[in-house]
Design a protein around this motif. Structure first.
Motif, mmCIF file in Angstrom:
data_model
loop_
_atom_site.group_PDB
_atom_site.id
_atom_site.type_symbol
_atom_site.label_atom_id
_atom_site.label_comp_id
_atom_site.label_asym_id
_atom_site.label_seq_id
_atom_site.Cartn_x
_atom_site.Cartn_y
_atom_site.Cartn_z
ATOM 1 N N SER A 27 2.785 0.528 -33.434
ATOM 2 C CA SER A 27 2.637 0.206 -34.860
ATOM 3 C C SER A 27 2.070 -1.200 -35.021
ATOM 4 C CB SER A 27 3.977 0.301 -35.570
ATOM 5 O OG SER A 27 4.473 1.607 -35.522
ATOM 6 N N ASN A 28 2.553 -2.131 -34.203
ATOM 7 C CA ASN A 28 2.040 -3.510 -34.247
ATOM 8 C C ASN A 28 0.579 -3.572 -33.827
ATOM 9 O OD1 ASN A 28 4.471 -4.573 -35.126
ATOM 10 N ND2 ASN A 28 5.191 -5.016 -33.064
ATOM 11 N N ILE A 29 0.193 -2.791 -32.840
ATOM 12 C CA ILE A 29 -1.204 -2.767 -32.393
ATOM 13 C C ILE A 29 -2.100 -2.288 -33.532
ATOM 14 C CG2 ILE A 29 -2.843 -1.597 -30.854
ATOM 15 C CD1 ILE A 29 -0.611 -1.702 -28.699
ATOM 16 N N ILE A 30 -1.652 -1.259 -34.246
ATOM 17 C CA ILE A 30 -2.437 -0.739 -35.367
ATOM 18 C C ILE A 30 -2.592 -1.808 -36.444
ATOM 19 C CG2 ILE A 30 -2.432 0.932 -37.263
ATOM 20 C CD1 ILE A 30 -1.083 2.910 -35.261
ATOM 21 N N GLY A 67 -8.031 3.088 -40.542
ATOM 22 C CA GLY A 67 -8.459 1.995 -39.680
ATOM 23 C C GLY A 67 -9.920 2.120 -39.330
ATOM 24 N N SER A 68 -10.356 1.240 -38.466
ATOM 25 C CA SER A 68 -11.737 1.249 -37.998
ATOM 26 C C SER A 68 -11.778 1.808 -36.573
ATOM 27 C CB SER A 68 -12.291 -0.173 -38.026
ATOM 28 O OG SER A 68 -11.570 -0.984 -37.130
ATOM 29 N N GLY A 69 -12.952 1.907 -36.041
ATOM 30 C CA GLY A 69 -13.102 2.351 -34.660
ATOM 31 C C GLY A 69 -12.429 1.407 -33.681
ATOM 32 N N LYS A 70 -12.442 0.116 -34.010
ATOM 33 C CA LYS A 70 -11.794 -0.885 -33.159
ATOM 34 C C LYS A 70 -10.284 -0.664 -33.101
ATOM 35 C CE LYS A 70 -11.334 -5.886 -32.586
ATOM 36 N NZ LYS A 70 -9.896 -6.063 -32.637
ATOM 37 N N THR A 71 -9.698 -0.270 -34.231
ATOM 38 C CA THR A 71 -8.257 -0.001 -34.286
ATOM 39 C C THR A 71 -7.894 1.115 -33.309
ATOM 40 O OG1 THR A 71 -8.328 -0.520 -36.651
ATOM 41 C CG2 THR A 71 -6.350 0.565 -35.835
ATOM 42 N N ILE A 72 -8.641 2.199 -33.358
ATOM 43 C CA ILE A 72 -8.379 3.348 -32.492
ATOM 44 C C ILE A 72 -8.668 3.003 -31.043
ATOM 45 C CG2 ILE A 72 -9.016 5.747 -32.018
ATOM 46 C CD1 ILE A 72 -7.420 5.222 -34.656
ATOM 47 N N GLU A 73 -9.724 2.236 -30.807
ATOM 48 C CA GLU A 73 -10.082 1.831 -29.443
ATOM 49 C C GLU A 73 -8.957 1.035 -28.791
ATOM 50 O OE1 GLU A 73 -13.285 -1.275 -27.701
ATOM 51 O OE2 GLU A 73 -14.082 0.218 -29.106
ATOM 52 N N GLU A 74 -8.389 0.067 -29.508
ATOM 53 C CA GLU A 74 -7.288 -0.744 -28.979
ATOM 54 C C GLU A 74 -6.031 0.096 -28.762
ATOM 55 O OE1 GLU A 74 -6.810 -3.980 -27.930
ATOM 56 O OE2 GLU A 74 -8.994 -3.956 -27.921
ATOM 57 N N LEU A 75 -5.734 0.979 -29.714
ATOM 58 C CA LEU A 75 -4.555 1.835 -29.609
ATOM 59 C C LEU A 75 -4.647 2.730 -28.372
ATOM 60 C CD1 LEU A 75 -1.917 2.868 -30.914
ATOM 61 C CD2 LEU A 75 -3.324 4.483 -32.196
ATOM 62 N N GLU A 76 -5.770 3.403 -28.201
ATOM 63 C CA GLU A 76 -5.935 4.309 -27.062
ATOM 64 C C GLU A 76 -6.013 3.556 -25.735
ATOM 65 O OE1 GLU A 76 -9.230 6.863 -28.034
ATOM 66 O OE2 GLU A 76 -7.946 8.141 -29.280
ATOM 67 N N LYS A 77 -6.578 2.360 -25.747
ATOM 68 C CA LYS A 77 -6.640 1.559 -24.526
ATOM 69 C C LYS A 77 -5.230 1.227 -24.038
ATOM 70 C CE LYS A 77 -7.543 -2.888 -24.439
ATOM 71 N NZ LYS A 77 -8.213 -4.189 -24.594
ATOM 72 N N ASN A 78 -4.370 0.819 -24.964
ATOM 73 C CA ASN A 78 -2.992 0.483 -24.606
ATOM 74 C C ASN A 78 -2.201 1.715 -24.184
ATOM 75 O OD1 ASN A 78 -2.226 -2.490 -25.090
ATOM 76 N ND2 ASN A 78 -3.604 -1.989 -26.772
ATOM 77 N N GLU A 79 -2.423 2.846 -24.820
ATOM 78 C CA GLU A 79 -1.704 4.068 -24.458
ATOM 79 C C GLU A 79 -2.145 4.605 -23.099
ATOM 80 O OE1 GLU A 79 -0.629 5.743 -28.894
ATOM 81 O OE2 GLU A 79 -2.381 6.524 -27.859
ATOM 82 N N SER A 80 -3.406 4.439 -22.756
ATOM 83 C CA SER A 80 -3.872 4.926 -21.460
ATOM 84 C C SER A 80 -3.298 4.098 -20.311
ATOM 85 C CB SER A 80 -5.397 4.939 -21.399
ATOM 86 O OG SER A 80 -5.909 3.636 -21.503
ATOM 87 N N ILE A 81 -2.942 2.856 -20.559
ATOM 88 C CA ILE A 81 -2.338 1.989 -19.547
ATOM 89 C C ILE A 81 -0.838 2.245 -19.417
ATOM 90 C CG2 ILE A 81 -1.804 -0.426 -19.011
ATOM 91 C CD1 ILE A 81 -4.450 -1.161 -20.390
ATOM 92 N N ASP A 82 -0.198 2.613 -20.537
ATOM 93 C CA ASP A 82 1.258 2.767 -20.602
ATOM 94 C C ASP A 82 1.726 3.937 -19.733
ATOM 95 O OD1 ASP A 82 3.910 2.774 -21.290
ATOM 96 O OD2 ASP A 82 3.544 2.579 -23.428
ATOM 97 N N LYS A 83 2.684 3.677 -18.860
ATOM 98 C CA LYS A 83 3.200 4.705 -17.956
ATOM 99 C C LYS A 83 4.074 5.727 -18.675
ATOM 100 C CE LYS A 83 2.295 2.588 -13.781
ATOM 101 N NZ LYS A 83 0.958 2.899 -13.423
ATOM 102 N N ALA A 84 4.639 5.358 -19.826
ATOM 103 C CA ALA A 84 5.530 6.270 -20.559
ATOM 104 C C ALA A 84 4.754 7.309 -21.361
ATOM 105 C CB ALA A 84 6.433 5.475 -21.492
ATOM 106 N N ALA A 85 3.515 7.037 -21.693
ATOM 107 C CA ALA A 85 2.711 7.962 -22.492
ATOM 108 C C ALA A 85 2.116 9.045 -21.590
ATOM 109 C CB ALA A 85 1.608 7.214 -23.213
#
Length: 109
Positions: A27-30, A67-85
């Motif tokens: 939520s904070n990333i968004i 949001g913008s494309g940048k919002t989604i890009e940052e969100l997905e970048k962080n989720e792809s790194i996260d081991k819990a997702a």
């Protein structure tokens, strides 16, 4: 601002407090990337269609956001790194349906 629906599946064996921390993190990333959350739905612990990394169940979150494309890009970048997702999916929509809850518990009569 574009309209998006984002679904996230988290590993089923994570504690309730860790799930809340993860959701707060995303939520904070968004919000930090000029996005705005319109509605969130916790679909709960649900069985997966197929095993993902030997997990049979996952905890589902659904977020309706602007949001913008940048919002989604940052969100997905962080989720792809996260081991819990386990998995995530973002879909751009023309308009949000904020009234319908697709996985709400229905009362039996």
């Amino acid at each position: 601002m574009n309209c998006y629906e984002h679904t996230l599946i988290i590993k089923g064996d994570i504690s309730e407090t860790d799930i809340k921390k993860l959701f707060e993190k995303y939520s904070n990333i968004i919000s930090q990337n000029s996005g705005k959350i319109l509605k969130t739905e916790e679909w709960g612990l649900r069985p997966l269609s197929y095993n993902i990394d030997n997990y049979k169940k996952g905890f589902y979150f659904h977020i309706k956001l602007e949001g913008s494309g940048k919002t989604i890009e940052e969100l997905e970048k962080n989720e792809s790194i996260d081991k819990a997702a386990l998995r995530f999916l973002t879909v751009r929509v023309k308009k949000h349906d904020l009234e319908t809850n697709f996985f709400e518990k229905k009362e039996q009569s």
